[in-house]
Design an enzyme around this catalytic site. Sequence first.
Site, PDB file in Angstrom:
ATOM      1  N   CYS A   1       0.837  -1.183   0.000  1.00 24.38           N
ATOM      2  CA  CYS A   1       0.000   0.000   0.000  1.00 24.38           C
ATOM      3  C   CYS A   1       0.877   1.239   0.000  1.00 24.38           C
ATOM      4  CB  CYS A   1      -0.901   0.007   1.229  1.00 24.38           C
ATOM      5  SG  CYS A   1      -1.847  -1.509   1.457  1.00 24.38           S
TER       6      CYS A   1
ATOM      7  N   TRP B   1      -3.931  -2.152  -1.077  1.00 23.15           N
ATOM      8  CA  TRP B   1      -3.832  -3.494  -1.664  1.00 23.15           C
ATOM      9  C   TRP B   1      -4.496  -4.449  -0.674  1.00 23.15           C
ATOM     10  CZ3 TRP B   1      -1.379  -8.250  -0.641  1.00 23.15           C
ATOM     11  CH2 TRP B   1      -1.198  -9.096  -1.746  1.00 23.15           C
TER      12      TRP B   1
ATOM     13  N   ASN C   1      -0.455   1.198   6.457  1.00 20.31           N
ATOM     14  CA  ASN C   1       0.190   0.107   5.720  1.00 20.31           C
ATOM     15  C   ASN C   1       0.584  -0.964   6.719  1.00 20.31           C
ATOM     16  OD1 ASN C   1       0.003   1.661   3.449  1.00 20.31           O
ATOM     17  ND2 ASN C   1       2.203   2.009   3.216  1.00 20.31           N
ATOM     18  N   GLY C   2       0.520  -2.224   6.304  1.00 20.64           N
ATOM     19  CA  GLY C   2       0.922  -3.319   7.178  1.00 20.64           C
ATOM     20  C   GLY C   2      -0.261  -4.168   7.586  1.00 20.64           C
TER      21      GLY C   2
ATOM     22  N   LYS D   1       8.641 -13.781 -15.182  1.00 18.09           N
ATOM     23  CA  LYS D   1       8.315 -12.544 -15.892  1.00 18.09           C
ATOM     24  C   LYS D   1       7.120 -12.737 -16.803  1.00 18.09           C
ATOM     25  CE  LYS D   1      10.983  -9.718 -14.086  1.00 18.09           C
ATOM     26  NZ  LYS D   1      10.678 -10.488 -12.865  1.00 18.09           N
TER      27      LYS D   1
ATOM     28  N   GLU E   1       3.904 -13.093 -14.732  1.00 21.44           N
ATOM     29  CA  GLU E   1       3.576 -11.879 -13.994  1.00 21.44           C
ATOM     30  C   GLU E   1       2.825 -10.872 -14.849  1.00 21.44           C
ATOM     31  OE1 GLU E   1       6.778 -10.761 -10.541  1.00 21.44           O
ATOM     32  OE2 GLU E   1       7.484 -10.611 -12.599  1.00 21.44           O
TER      33      GLU E   1
ATOM     34  N   ARG F   1       3.197   0.576  -6.917  1.00 20.36           N
ATOM     35  CA  ARG F   1       3.326  -0.380  -5.820  1.00 20.36           C
ATOM     36  C   ARG F   1       2.235  -1.444  -5.848  1.00 20.36           C
ATOM     37  NH1 ARG F   1       6.529   1.868  -1.458  1.00 20.36           N
ATOM     38  NH2 ARG F   1       5.318   0.713   0.071  1.00 20.36           N
TER      39      ARG F   1
ATOM     40  N   HIS G   1      11.409 -36.378 -16.557  1.00 14.66           N
ATOM     41  CA  HIS G   1      10.883 -36.831 -15.260  1.00 14.66           C
ATOM     42  C   HIS G   1       9.544 -36.182 -14.933  1.00 14.66           C
ATOM     43  CE1 HIS G   1      14.474 -39.079 -14.301  1.00 14.66           C
ATOM     44  NE2 HIS G   1      15.227 -38.031 -14.575  1.00 14.66           N
TER      45      HIS G   1
ATOM     46  N   GLU H   1      13.430 -17.252 -13.757  1.00 14.88           N
ATOM     47  CA  GLU H   1      13.117 -15.833 -13.819  1.00 14.88           C
ATOM     48  C   GLU H   1      12.367 -15.487 -15.104  1.00 14.88           C
ATOM     49  OE1 GLU H   1      13.057 -11.648 -13.132  1.00 14.88           O
ATOM     50  OE2 GLU H   1      12.980 -13.450 -11.900  1.00 14.88           O
TER      51      GLU H   1
ATOM     52  N   LYS I   1       4.577  -3.918  -5.930  1.00 13.69           N
ATOM     53  CA  LYS I   1       6.010  -3.740  -6.121  1.00 13.69           C
ATOM     54  C   LYS I   1       6.787  -4.028  -4.849  1.00 13.69           C
ATOM     55  CE  LYS I   1       9.665  -2.587  -8.444  1.00 13.69           C
ATOM     56  NZ  LYS I   1      10.153  -3.505  -9.473  1.00 13.69           N
TER      57      LYS I   1
END
Length: 627
Positions: free
Chosen positions: A2, A76, A100-101, A504, A507, A27, A523, A500, A622
Amino acid sequence: MCGIVGAVGAKDCTPFLLEGLKTLEYRGYDSAGLAVLGERDGALGRARAKGRVAELEARLDELALAGPVGIAHTRWATHGVPAERNAHPHVSGGLAVVHNGIIENYAELKADLQGLGYAFTSDTDTETIAHLVQACLAGEPRFVGPDGAACGDLFAAVRCAITHLEGAYALAVIREEEAGCLVVAREGSPLMLGVGEQGHYAASDASALLSVTRRMIYLENGDVARLTCDALTLVDGQGQPVTRRVITSELSAEAVALGEYRHYMQKEIFEQPQALGNTLEMLGGAGRLQPGIFGADAEGLFPQVDSVLILACGTSSYAGMTAKYWIEALAGLPCNLEIASEYRYRDSVANPKQLVVVISQSGETADTLAALHHAKALGHAHTLAICNVPESAIVRETALRFITRAGPEIGVASTKAFTTQLAALFLLALLLGKAHGRLAGEAWDGEREEALLTELRHLPVAVEKVLALEPQIEAWAQHFAQKRHALFLGRGPHYPIALEGALKLKEISYIHAEAYPAGELKHGPLALVDAEMPVVVVAPNDALLEKLKANMQEVSARGGELYVFADGCSQVASSPGVNVLTMPEHYGLLSPVLHVVAQQLLAYHVALVKGTDVDKPRNLAKSVTVE
C-alpha cells in the site's frame, strides 16, 4: 505494498496528495482515498473509490475537498475485498487514519471496541486503529495511557494506541480538533518524513515527496512524530525525544518520469546498461578487487566465513540461486539459498561462521527482513545486504552492505534491479574466492582476476547488444501470445534464469509458465509437451550444451515448438518447429545476465500483444511489506 502520503502546510494539500498517490501507483493497489481538514473550519472531508487514482480524482471533482492538512492512501487488499467501504482513510468520530501493514491482533481489539459501543463499517484491520485512537482520546479504562489518564491530544493518543498493536504498521492520523497537525508512527513498515520550505510531509516512498522536497527523514521502528507546518516533534519507541538525520535524496523527479517510453518496464529494461555501469563504477580502472566495496569490515570478515546462506524472495531469490553456482564454483565455499518466507518457520542449524546474505530491491521486504532478524537471533553475526535503497531497514540492520545503483524501478516486474543484483553477487563470489586464496578450484590468479574485472566492465556494452535484438523478439511475441502455457528450460546457472524468465512471463502476460532444469524434462514435464506448449530454452555455449541439445530433441520428437536463446557458437540452427535467436556473444560465467535480458524483452512484448497492464499486473505489488 500500500502507499501513504500525508501533508501539513500553508496551502491546499489536495493536489500534492493526488500527485503522490499517482507516483505510488506502481506499488500495486485496488482502491484509493484521501481525507483533508478544511482550511476554514477544520472539518474532516473524505473521498474514497474502488479502482484507480483517476476514479478518486473524478470523485474529488464532485466533492471539492480542500485543506492544508491531509492524508491519502492506495490500498492493496488483505483484510476485506476491494471495495469502497474497505478503502482508506478510515474514520472514527472526527479523526481519520491510513495504514500500511497488518495488525495481527485486530480481531481481539475489534471485539473489545465493539463492546465499548464502537461501530465498524468495514472488514479491515485498519478501522480498528481509528477506533482505538479514539478510545485512547476518550480515556476508556481498557485503553488509557501509561499514567492511567486519558490522552490529552492526538500525539499522546497515537503513542498510547500503538502499545496495544501487534504486527506491522505505518500510520498517519489527522483529527478535526487539532486541525494544524499530522501524527505518524512506524513499526516494521517503511515511512519517511519530508522537510519542505512550506510544510512537512510523510510518505511510504521517497518518490512521492520529490515534488515538494528532497530533504527526508527515515523513521526507525517505534518512532512517533507530530508534524505541523513549521515544527516537527519526534520520539522513539521508549517515548524519548530523538533527532533523526536529515538525508538529501539522490532521486530526482526526472528519474521516476516515464519519458519517451511506452511503459516503465520498457524504460527500465533499456536502462540496464546504465544501471550496470553505475553499479560497477566503483571498480574504476583498477586491476584488483578491493573488499571494501562491501563495507569497511569486509576485509577482515570474508576470510573468516566458511559458508554462505542467501535469504531472498521472488526475483531476488533467483539472483541468489544464480549466485550459489558462482560462489561454489569460484570461491569453493558451500552456499545455500533459503526462501525468506520459509526460513524462519523451520528448525535450522545455525553456523556462526556463515555469511548471511539478504537480497532485496526495496530493503523493506517484510519476509526478508523477518528472516534477517531470525538469523541474527540464532547467532549469525556475519550479515550482508544487497539492496537498491541505501536508507532502507535491511541495509541499516546488516554488518556489511552493497548498494546496487539501479535507480528507481517503478514497474512491478523487476528488471534492472535483478541484473544489478547479479553483478553485485558476482563481485561477492570473486571477493570470497580471493579472501580464501582460490579461483575456480585453483590458487588465486591475479591475471584471471584482472580478466574477470574486464569482463564485468564490458557487461553494459554486452547488454546493449542484447537490447538490439528487440525486433526479432517482438516477432516471436506475436505467435507466443496466442498460447496459454509455456515451459522454460535451462541448465546449471541458467536454470535460475529460466525460472526468472517464466516468472516474468506469467507476472505480466498471465500466461501460465513453468521452468525446469532441462535434465528433468523426462521426469514429468515432457508429458505436457505438444504443439500448443512452446518451450523456451536458454542455450549458452557451455559444458552442458550437448546434453541440452539432447533435451531439445526430446521436445521436437513430441511435436513441441522450441524458442531457443543460443550463443552464436552454440551451433543451434533454425528449422521447422525450432526458432533460434542468436545472442551477440558468449559471455562465460556472466552469460546469465545477457540471457535474462532477452527473456525480459520476450515477456514484455508478449504482454503488449495481449494488452495487459504491463507496469501494474493484477493482484501484485512492487514492494511487498506484508507477510
